[in-house]
Design a protein around this motif. Structure first.
Motif, short mmCIF file in Angstrom:
data_model
loop_
_atom_site.label_atom_id
_atom_site.label_comp_id
_atom_site.label_asym_id
_atom_site.label_seq_id
_atom_site.Cartn_x
_atom_site.Cartn_y
_atom_site.Cartn_z
N ALA A 68 -27.46 -6.44 -65.23
CA ALA A 68 -26.59 -5.60 -66.04
C ALA A 68 -25.73 -4.69 -65.17
CB ALA A 68 -27.41 -4.77 -67.02
N GLU A 69 -26.24 -4.40 -63.95
CA GLU A 69 -25.48 -3.55 -63.06
C GLU A 69 -24.30 -4.28 -62.43
OE1 GLU A 69 -28.37 -4.79 -62.61
OE2 GLU A 69 -28.72 -5.46 -60.58
N VAL A 70 -24.24 -5.59 -62.62
CA VAL A 70 -23.17 -6.38 -62.03
C VAL A 70 -22.30 -7.00 -63.11
CG1 VAL A 70 -22.61 -8.34 -60.54
CG2 VAL A 70 -24.57 -6.89 -59.99
N PHE A 71 -22.90 -7.68 -64.07
CA PHE A 71 -22.16 -8.41 -65.09
C PHE A 71 -22.14 -7.67 -66.42
CE2 PHE A 71 -24.17 -11.66 -62.32
CZ PHE A 71 -23.02 -12.22 -61.79
N THR A 72 -21.05 -7.83 -67.15
CA THR A 72 -21.01 -7.30 -68.51
C THR A 72 -21.84 -8.20 -69.42
OG1 THR A 72 -19.06 -8.60 -69.11
CG2 THR A 72 -18.67 -6.44 -68.11
N GLY A 73 -22.16 -7.70 -70.60
CA GLY A 73 -22.92 -8.51 -71.55
C GLY A 73 -22.21 -9.79 -71.92
N ALA A 74 -20.89 -9.70 -72.12
CA ALA A 74 -20.11 -10.88 -72.48
C ALA A 74 -20.12 -11.91 -71.36
CB ALA A 74 -18.68 -10.48 -72.82
N ASP A 75 -20.05 -11.43 -70.11
CA ASP A 75 -20.08 -12.36 -68.98
C ASP A 75 -21.44 -13.03 -68.86
OD1 ASP A 75 -17.48 -11.86 -68.36
OD2 ASP A 75 -17.88 -10.63 -66.59
N GLU A 76 -22.50 -12.29 -69.14
CA GLU A 76 -23.84 -12.88 -69.07
C GLU A 76 -24.00 -14.02 -70.07
OE1 GLU A 76 -27.44 -11.11 -68.16
OE2 GLU A 76 -26.63 -9.10 -67.83
N ARG A 133 6.98 -1.02 -76.57
CA ARG A 133 7.72 -1.43 -75.38
C ARG A 133 7.73 -2.96 -75.29
NH1 ARG A 133 6.40 -2.13 -69.79
NH2 ARG A 133 8.13 -1.54 -68.41
N ASN A 134 8.91 -3.53 -75.14
CA ASN A 134 9.08 -4.98 -75.08
C ASN A 134 8.36 -5.69 -76.24
OD1 ASN A 134 10.53 -4.76 -72.66
ND2 ASN A 134 8.67 -4.95 -71.42
N PRO A 135 8.71 -5.40 -77.47
CA PRO A 135 7.99 -5.97 -78.61
C PRO A 135 8.10 -7.49 -78.72
CG PRO A 135 10.01 -4.90 -79.35
CD PRO A 135 9.84 -4.54 -77.91
N GLN A 136 9.13 -8.07 -78.11
CA GLN A 136 9.26 -9.53 -78.17
C GLN A 136 8.22 -10.22 -77.29
OE1 GLN A 136 11.34 -7.51 -76.63
NE2 GLN A 136 11.63 -8.29 -74.55
N ARG A 137 7.58 -9.47 -76.38
CA ARG A 137 6.52 -10.02 -75.52
C ARG A 137 5.27 -9.16 -75.69
NH1 ARG A 137 6.41 -9.53 -69.05
NH2 ARG A 137 5.57 -7.51 -69.69
N LEU A 138 4.39 -9.59 -76.57
CA LEU A 138 3.17 -8.83 -76.82
C LEU A 138 2.17 -9.04 -75.69
CD1 LEU A 138 2.70 -9.52 -80.64
CD2 LEU A 138 3.67 -7.48 -79.55
N GLU A 139 1.46 -7.97 -75.34
CA GLU A 139 0.47 -8.02 -74.27
C GLU A 139 -0.94 -7.99 -74.87
OE1 GLU A 139 1.22 -4.96 -71.43
OE2 GLU A 139 3.31 -5.58 -71.08
N ILE A 140 -1.68 -9.06 -74.66
CA ILE A 140 -3.05 -9.17 -75.17
C ILE A 140 -4.00 -9.00 -73.98
CG2 ILE A 140 -4.67 -10.55 -76.50
CD1 ILE A 140 -2.07 -9.94 -77.99
N GLU A 141 -4.84 -7.98 -74.04
CA GLU A 141 -5.73 -7.68 -72.92
C GLU A 141 -6.66 -8.84 -72.60
OE1 GLU A 141 -9.02 -4.85 -73.47
OE2 GLU A 141 -8.30 -3.82 -71.67
N ASN A 142 -7.19 -9.47 -73.64
CA ASN A 142 -8.16 -10.55 -73.44
C ASN A 142 -8.32 -11.31 -74.75
OD1 ASN A 142 -10.29 -12.07 -72.20
ND2 ASN A 142 -11.77 -10.79 -73.28
N ILE A 143 -8.52 -12.62 -74.63
CA ILE A 143 -8.84 -13.44 -75.80
C ILE A 143 -10.21 -14.04 -75.55
CG2 ILE A 143 -8.13 -15.33 -77.31
CD1 ILE A 143 -5.28 -14.93 -76.30
N PRO A 144 -11.25 -13.52 -76.20
CA PRO A 144 -12.62 -14.00 -75.94
C PRO A 144 -12.79 -15.48 -76.29
CG PRO A 144 -12.62 -11.92 -77.15
CD PRO A 144 -11.22 -12.43 -77.17
N GLY A 145 -13.86 -16.06 -75.77
CA GLY A 145 -14.16 -17.45 -76.09
C GLY A 145 -14.52 -17.62 -77.55
#
Length: 261
Positions: A6-14, A216-228
C-alpha cells in the motif's frame, strides 16, 4: 503486492496488478506472482521499479525456465535426477584429473555452462509459447478507448448540444496511480470537430444532469483518467454545424473517433 504494497501502489493499481499477476500464474506453470523487493531481494535502481515509478507503467518480469518444470512438481527439483533421467547426463561433465600449467594436478568438471540459468532445449518451445502468451495477454488488457453514442440535440436559438460517451473496454486505466500522482503523461484529450464550440462539459452525474464546465479550450476537454471497464460522458454546446466528430487521444489508450448521424 498481496498483503502489502500500500505504501507503493494505489488500491486501483493493486487490482490491475493482482488480476494480471494471477493470470500469469495460470498461464506459466511455476511462475510466482511476487514483489521483487519484498519476496526476493532488495534492488536499488531496478528497471522494473523505474518503469512504474518514472513511466507510470504496469510491469511484470517473467522469465523462461523454472525448476518446477523439471518434473512438473514444485517438490521435486533435483537437478542431478533431472539430468540423469531427461537430459541423459548432458548437463554435468564428469570430474576428471588434468595437469594445470600453474597449479599442477586439478580436477575439472561439474555443471555445464548451458544448464541452470539456461533453458533445456526440449522444453524451450512450450515455455517460450507460454511466456509469449502472457506478454500478449498484458497487451490485450491495456486500455482500449471507443467513442460511442454521439448524439445531437437542438436547443433552439441556433444552438445544439452534442454529447458522447468515451468507453474504456479493457482492464487497465489510461493512467496508473503513479502516473496521476506525478503527472507523468498528459490527460486524455477529447475533441469536438464541426461547428463553433460555445461551452464544453464533463458530465459528473448523467441522471441528475450535472456537469463540470471546462472554460479553457472547451473544444478540447481534458480527462484526467479513464478507469478500466468504465466510461466518461462529455457534452458541448455548439453554434452552427450539422455533422460532428468526437475524437479522443490518449498516450496509453490510443486514439478513437466517431461521427454523429
Amino acid at each position: 503486492i498481496e498483503g502489502g504494497g500500500a505504501e507503493v501502489f494505489t488500491g486501483a493499481d493493486e487490482v490491475v496488478l493482482n488480476t494480471i499477476g494471477k493470470k500469469g500464474e495460470l498461464i506459466i506453470p511455476g511462475y510466482k506472482f511476487i514483489t521483487t523487493w519484498k519476496d526476493m531481494y532488495t534492488v536499488y535502481g531496478g528497471e522494473v521499479d523505474w518503469w512504474y515509478g518514472a513511466m507510470g507503467s504496469y510491469v511484470f518480469s517473467n522469465e523462461l525456465w523454472s525448476t518446477t518444470m523439471m518434473f512438473n512438481d514444485e517438490s521435486k527439483t533435483d537437478a542431478y535426477e533431472f539430468d540423469r533421467l531427461l537430459l541423459f547426463e548432458d548437463a554435468f561433465i564428469p570430474w576428471q584429473e588434468v595437469d594445470h600449467p600453474d597449479y599442477g594436478k586439478v580436477e575439472v568438471g561439474g555443471g555445464n555452462k548451458n544448464f541452470g540459468r539456461i533453458h533445456p532445449g526440449f522444453l524451450l518451445e512450450s515455455d517460450a509459447h507460454r511466456n509469449a502468451a502472457f506478454c500478449i495477454y498484458n497487451a490485450w488488457v491495456s486500455p482500449k478507448l471507443e467513442v460511442r453514442d454521439v448524439k445531437v440535440q437542438n436547443l433552439g436559438g441556433g444552438l445544439k448540444e452534442v454529447s458522447a460517451t468515451i468507453v474504456n473496454s479493457q482492464l487497465m486505466p489510461t493512467h496508473s496511480g503513479n502516473n496521476l500522482r506525478y503527472k507523468i503523461d498528459p490527460p486524455d484529450y477529447v475533441y469536438l470537430e464541426g461547428g463553433k464550440v460555445i461551452a464544453g462539459m464533463i458530465v459528473t452525474d448523467k441522471d441528475r444532469n450535472l456537469s463540470r464546465e471546462q472554460k479553457r479550450n472547451p473544444q478540447r476537454l481534458e480527462i484526467e483518467n479513464i478507469p478500466g471497464y468504465s466510461h466518461v460522458n462529455v457534452k458541448w454546446i455548439v453554434k452552427d454545424g450539422n455533422k460532428f466528430t468526437v475524437r479522443v487521444e490518449s498516450v496509453k489508450g490510443g486514439r478513437a473517433s466517431a461521427q454523429s448521424e
